[in-house]
Write an enzyme that holds these catalytic residues in place. Structure first.
Site, mmCIF file in Angstrom:
data_model
loop_
_atom_site.group_PDB
_atom_site.id
_atom_site.type_symbol
_atom_site.label_atom_id
_atom_site.label_comp_id
_atom_site.label_asym_id
_atom_site.label_seq_id
_atom_site.Cartn_x
_atom_site.Cartn_y
_atom_site.Cartn_z
ATOM 1 N N GLU A 299 -25.824 -9.434 12.548
ATOM 2 C CA GLU A 299 -26.348 -10.485 11.743
ATOM 3 C C GLU A 299 -26.928 -10.060 10.494
ATOM 4 O OE1 GLU A 299 -27.514 -13.996 12.440
ATOM 5 O OE2 GLU A 299 -25.603 -13.721 13.608
ATOM 6 N N TYR B 165 -34.481 -13.789 11.818
ATOM 7 C CA TYR B 165 -34.170 -12.645 12.817
ATOM 8 C C TYR B 165 -33.532 -11.434 11.880
ATOM 9 C CZ TYR B 165 -31.322 -10.133 16.220
ATOM 10 O OH TYR B 165 -30.727 -9.181 17.066
ATOM 11 N N SER C 130 -28.142 -4.992 14.055
ATOM 12 C CA SER C 130 -27.474 -5.922 14.409
ATOM 13 C C SER C 130 -26.153 -6.575 13.257
ATOM 14 C CB SER C 130 -28.212 -7.173 14.741
ATOM 15 O OG SER C 130 -27.546 -8.485 14.818
HETATM 16 P P1 NAP Z 1 -32.553 -9.487 25.102
HETATM 17 O O1 NAP Z 1 -31.615 -9.796 26.431
HETATM 18 O O2 NAP Z 1 -32.987 -10.722 24.571
HETATM 19 O O3 NAP Z 1 -33.608 -8.511 25.554
HETATM 20 C C1 NAP Z 1 -34.583 -8.442 24.603
HETATM 21 C C2 NAP Z 1 -35.773 -7.519 25.283
HETATM 22 O O4 NAP Z 1 -37.001 -7.142 24.524
HETATM 23 C C3 NAP Z 1 -36.160 -8.039 26.578
HETATM 24 O O5 NAP Z 1 -36.463 -7.166 27.615
HETATM 25 C C4 NAP Z 1 -37.650 -8.670 26.267
HETATM 26 O O6 NAP Z 1 -38.391 -8.757 27.225
HETATM 27 C C5 NAP Z 1 -38.023 -7.531 25.396
HETATM 28 N N1 NAP Z 1 -39.012 -8.122 24.296
HETATM 29 C C6 NAP Z 1 -39.236 -8.969 23.599
HETATM 30 N N2 NAP Z 1 -40.459 -9.062 23.025
HETATM 31 C C7 NAP Z 1 -41.057 -7.809 23.373
HETATM 32 C C8 NAP Z 1 -42.353 -7.033 23.035
HETATM 33 N N3 NAP Z 1 -43.290 -7.884 22.196
HETATM 34 N N4 NAP Z 1 -42.583 -5.875 23.458
HETATM 35 C C9 NAP Z 1 -42.069 -5.514 24.287
HETATM 36 N N5 NAP Z 1 -40.693 -5.877 24.819
HETATM 37 C C10 NAP Z 1 -40.269 -7.103 24.265
HETATM 38 O O7 NAP Z 1 -31.722 -8.907 23.972
HETATM 39 P P2 NAP Z 1 -30.276 -7.942 24.385
HETATM 40 O O8 NAP Z 1 -28.949 -8.856 24.048
HETATM 41 O O9 NAP Z 1 -30.474 -7.333 25.347
HETATM 42 O O10 NAP Z 1 -30.236 -7.140 22.874
HETATM 43 C C11 NAP Z 1 -30.993 -5.871 22.578
HETATM 44 C C12 NAP Z 1 -31.226 -5.560 21.524
HETATM 45 O O11 NAP Z 1 -30.177 -5.310 20.636
HETATM 46 C C13 NAP Z 1 -32.216 -6.649 20.728
HETATM 47 O O12 NAP Z 1 -33.080 -5.865 19.882
HETATM 48 C C14 NAP Z 1 -31.213 -7.421 19.995
HETATM 49 O O13 NAP Z 1 -32.049 -8.115 18.869
HETATM 50 C C15 NAP Z 1 -30.080 -6.188 19.683
HETATM 51 N N6 NAP Z 1 -28.759 -6.831 19.527
HETATM 52 C C16 NAP Z 1 -28.292 -7.570 20.582
HETATM 53 C C17 NAP Z 1 -26.898 -8.052 20.398
HETATM 54 C C18 NAP Z 1 -26.124 -8.737 21.362
HETATM 55 O O14 NAP Z 1 -25.106 -9.167 21.084
HETATM 56 N N7 NAP Z 1 -26.406 -8.831 22.471
HETATM 57 C C19 NAP Z 1 -26.164 -7.536 18.970
HETATM 58 C C20 NAP Z 1 -26.700 -6.692 17.996
HETATM 59 C C21 NAP Z 1 -28.008 -6.490 18.416
HETATM 60 P P3 NAP Z 1 -38.651 -9.981 28.167
HETATM 61 O O15 NAP Z 1 -37.558 -9.938 29.266
HETATM 62 O O16 NAP Z 1 -39.963 -10.034 28.806
HETATM 63 O O17 NAP Z 1 -38.486 -11.197 27.412
HETATM 64 O O1 G4F Z 2 -24.591 -16.879 20.969
HETATM 65 P P1 G4F Z 2 -25.450 -16.915 19.717
HETATM 66 O O2 G4F Z 2 -26.649 -17.714 19.808
HETATM 67 O O3 G4F Z 2 -25.513 -15.649 19.005
HETATM 68 P P2 G4F Z 2 -25.766 -15.017 17.378
HETATM 69 O O4 G4F Z 2 -26.550 -16.165 16.792
HETATM 70 O O5 G4F Z 2 -24.199 -14.700 16.955
HETATM 71 O O6 G4F Z 2 -26.633 -13.882 17.535
HETATM 72 C C1 G4F Z 2 -26.362 -12.869 18.762
HETATM 73 O O7 G4F Z 2 -25.670 -11.877 18.245
HETATM 74 C C2 G4F Z 2 -26.241 -11.098 17.129
HETATM 75 C C3 G4F Z 2 -25.234 -9.973 16.787
HETATM 76 O O8 G4F Z 2 -24.538 -10.701 15.610
HETATM 77 C C4 G4F Z 2 -27.415 -10.386 17.738
HETATM 78 F F1 G4F Z 2 -28.146 -9.543 16.855
HETATM 79 C C5 G4F Z 2 -28.494 -11.529 18.221
HETATM 80 O O9 G4F Z 2 -29.327 -11.004 18.810
HETATM 81 C C6 G4F Z 2 -27.619 -12.310 19.197
HETATM 82 O O10 G4F Z 2 -27.565 -11.660 20.437
HETATM 83 O O11 G4F Z 2 -24.455 -17.935 18.623
HETATM 84 C C7 G4F Z 2 -23.212 -17.512 18.277
HETATM 85 C C8 G4F Z 2 -22.609 -18.801 17.448
HETATM 86 C C9 G4F Z 2 -23.572 -19.214 16.108
HETATM 87 O O12 G4F Z 2 -22.678 -19.286 15.062
HETATM 88 C C10 G4F Z 2 -23.933 -20.661 16.914
HETATM 89 O O13 G4F Z 2 -24.216 -21.531 15.468
HETATM 90 O O14 G4F Z 2 -22.646 -19.823 18.411
HETATM 91 C C11 G4F Z 2 -23.015 -21.019 17.843
HETATM 92 N N1 G4F Z 2 -23.315 -21.972 18.458
HETATM 93 C C12 G4F Z 2 -22.706 -23.028 18.752
HETATM 94 N N2 G4F Z 2 -23.404 -23.983 19.677
HETATM 95 C C13 G4F Z 2 -24.313 -22.096 19.407
HETATM 96 C C14 G4F Z 2 -24.325 -22.955 20.056
HETATM 97 N N3 G4F Z 2 -25.230 -21.002 19.660
HETATM 98 C C15 G4F Z 2 -26.281 -21.019 20.617
HETATM 99 N N4 G4F Z 2 -27.052 -20.074 20.984
HETATM 100 N N5 G4F Z 2 -26.254 -22.501 21.578
HETATM 101 C C16 G4F Z 2 -25.454 -23.331 21.273
HETATM 102 O O15 G4F Z 2 -25.399 -24.302 21.795
#
Ligand code: NAP
Ligand code: G4F
Length: 360
Positions: free
Chosen positions: A129, A156, A127
């Site tokens: 992050e 995280y 990520s």
């Molecule tokens: P997400 O919607 O939160 O999906 C996470 C998945 O992991 C869900 O299917 C969840 O199952 C499963 N999970 C959680 N704990 C588990 C466990 N103990 N054993 C098996 N499965 C488990 O996340 P996403 O947005 O699709 O992201 C996919 C991956 O990319 C994650 O690793 C995230 O950290 C990473 N990532 C995401 C972003 C982004 O912007 N979306 C960016 C960079 C990296 P449940 O449905 O049961 O909760």
């Molecule tokens: O949408 P966020 O919670 O995403 P964040 O923290 O960037 O993380 C996501 O992206 C990562 C990749 O860079 C992934 F690795 C991670 O798994 C996840 O998918 O927050 C984005 C921004 C932050 O700066 C937060 O402080 O939005 C700001 N924010 C402001 N108000 C909020 C809120 N975030 C959330 N979730 N909820 C609010 O009400």
């Protein structure tokens, strides 16, 4: 027929990746964890697909991973998308986040080694992050790429760094074809509702639907909108009769910059990484960055509201103990080596999400 295992198939990315691999004629083993409620909403459309199979396994439980991998020891590609993926939650549940997001990856890699599954290719969901507070800088721009040093700002991000280094170790130490995609934020209609983008578009959709329902109920009255501290109130223009009200959208820090892309584009990047002869790490991003305020501008514009300030309340409960202020990726390596590029603009992404939330 090629076989893939997707850990985290019930999540946003897992569901998009399952769609992509099924389109490419893979046999897909989608891994979900046990839950007391149905978590298959995002993959419901794949149920009954002859090449899709759901398996139960928790990545914190090595024995369940070993069992699964033994059963599918002819697997070609393993994608680890499973994580406790919410940054804010990781401050309240750091140990749990570590077990799932950090150690879970190690559990899969070590199981592959123990079972001698060296033919299988592995993808880790790293990520942006991990960059945390750090970026590189030229005279004209600030960005992060594969060379930028990590400076994680949350439990995280630290867990993701540990998993990321584990991937390199198992690649170099055990010869596993293991790649990590350093993905910047990616969103879409399947995004979890507590991430900021979806929280905004869902609120916009719900608010407009509520407003329409008030209009429908009081067709004969001229309706006026009033803004109170926490609520948007609808009343009759002449009699001031209260016709209904809706809670304002409560958000935290609106100044942070994020490089937001579309999840459907990003899962293509994951697959492309595993098609390379040599495993490596790649940044996947759009190269554009926007503040949360800019996201609000576009989302509210989609429903013809020019100034969102009366509709939003800034609430300290959504501020984090440490923030990542600036993310903007540089995707030249992915473009050059994988031939990957984003296909959805920021405006198209926001509109896609608002349109979805207006309909559902
Ligand atoms: P997400 O919607 O939160 O999906 C996470 C998945 O992991 C869900 O299917 C969840 O199952 C499963 N999970 C959680 N704990 C588990 C466990 N103990 N054993 C098996 N499965 C488990 O996340 P996403 O947005 O699709 O992201 C996919 C991956 O990319 C994650 O690793 C995230 O950290 C990473 N990532 C995401 C972003 C982004 O912007 N979306 C960016 C960079 C990296 P449940 O449905 O049961 O909760
Ligand atoms: O949408 P966020 O919670 O995403 P964040 O923290 O960037 O993380 C996501 O992206 C990562 C990749 O860079 C992934 F690795 C991670 O798994 C996840 O998918 O927050 C984005 C921004 C932050 O700066 C937060 O402080 O939005 C700001 N924010 C402001 N108000 C909020 C809120 N975030 C959330 N979730 N909820 C609010 O009400």
């Amino acid at each position: 027929m090629r076989k893939a295992i997707i850990f985290g198939v019930t999540g946003q990315d897992g569901s998009h990746l399952a769609d992509l691999l099924l389109e490419k004629q893979y046999k897909v083993i989608g891994v979900a964890r046990r839950s007391s409620v149905d978590t298959t909403e995002r993959i419901i459309h794949t149920s009954g697909h002859p090449n899709f199979m759901l398996a139960l396994c928790d990545i914190t439980d090595v024995s369940s991973i070993l069992q699964l991998l033994k059963e599918h020891d002819d697997v070609d590609e393993i994608y680890n998308l499973a994580a406790q993926s919410h940054v804010a939650v990781s401050f309240n549940q750091p140990g749990y986040t570590w077990d799932v997001t950090g150690k879970g990856c190690l559990n899969i890699l070590q199981s592959m080694v123990d079972l001698g599954l060296t033919q299988a290719r592995f993808y880790q969901a790293s990520s942006s992050e991990m960059f945390g507070k750090n970026y590189d800088e030229t005279e004209s721009e600030k960005y992060q790429n594969e060379e930028t040093k990590f400076l994680p700002q949350s439990p995280y991000a630290i867990a993701k760094c540990a998993a990321h280094y584990m991937v390199r170790l198992y690649r170099e130490g055990y010869g596993i074809h293991a790649s990590a995609g350093i993905l910047f934020n990616h969103e879409g209609p399947r995004r979890g509702e507590s991430f900021v983008t979806r929280k905004i578009t869902k609120w916009v959709g719900d608010f407009i639907k509520y407003k329409k329902s008030v209009r429908k109920e009081y067709t004969l009255k001229v309706i006026e909108t009033k803004f109170e501290e926490d609520r948007i109130v609808f009343e009759c223009a002449s009699t001031k009769e209260h016709l209904g009200s809706f809670p304002k959208l409560r958000l935290g820090n609106l100044e942070a910059f994020r490089d937001w892309g579309y999840a459907g584009d990003y899962v293509r990047g994951m697959w492309m990484m595993l098609q390379q002869d040599i495993p490596d790490d790649y940044v996947i991003c759009t190269g554009e960055t926007h503040t949360i305020k800019e996201f609000l501008d576009v989302a509210f514009n989609c429903v013809d509201i020019e100034d969102w300030s009366n509709f939003v309340v800034q609430d300290p409960q959504y501020y984090r103990p440490a923030e990542v202020d600036y993310l903007r990726g540089y995707n030249e390596k992915a473009k050059e080596k994988l031939g990957w590029r984003p296909e959805t603009s920021f405006e198209e992404l926001v509109k896609m999400m608002v349109d979805h939330d207006l309909k559902t």
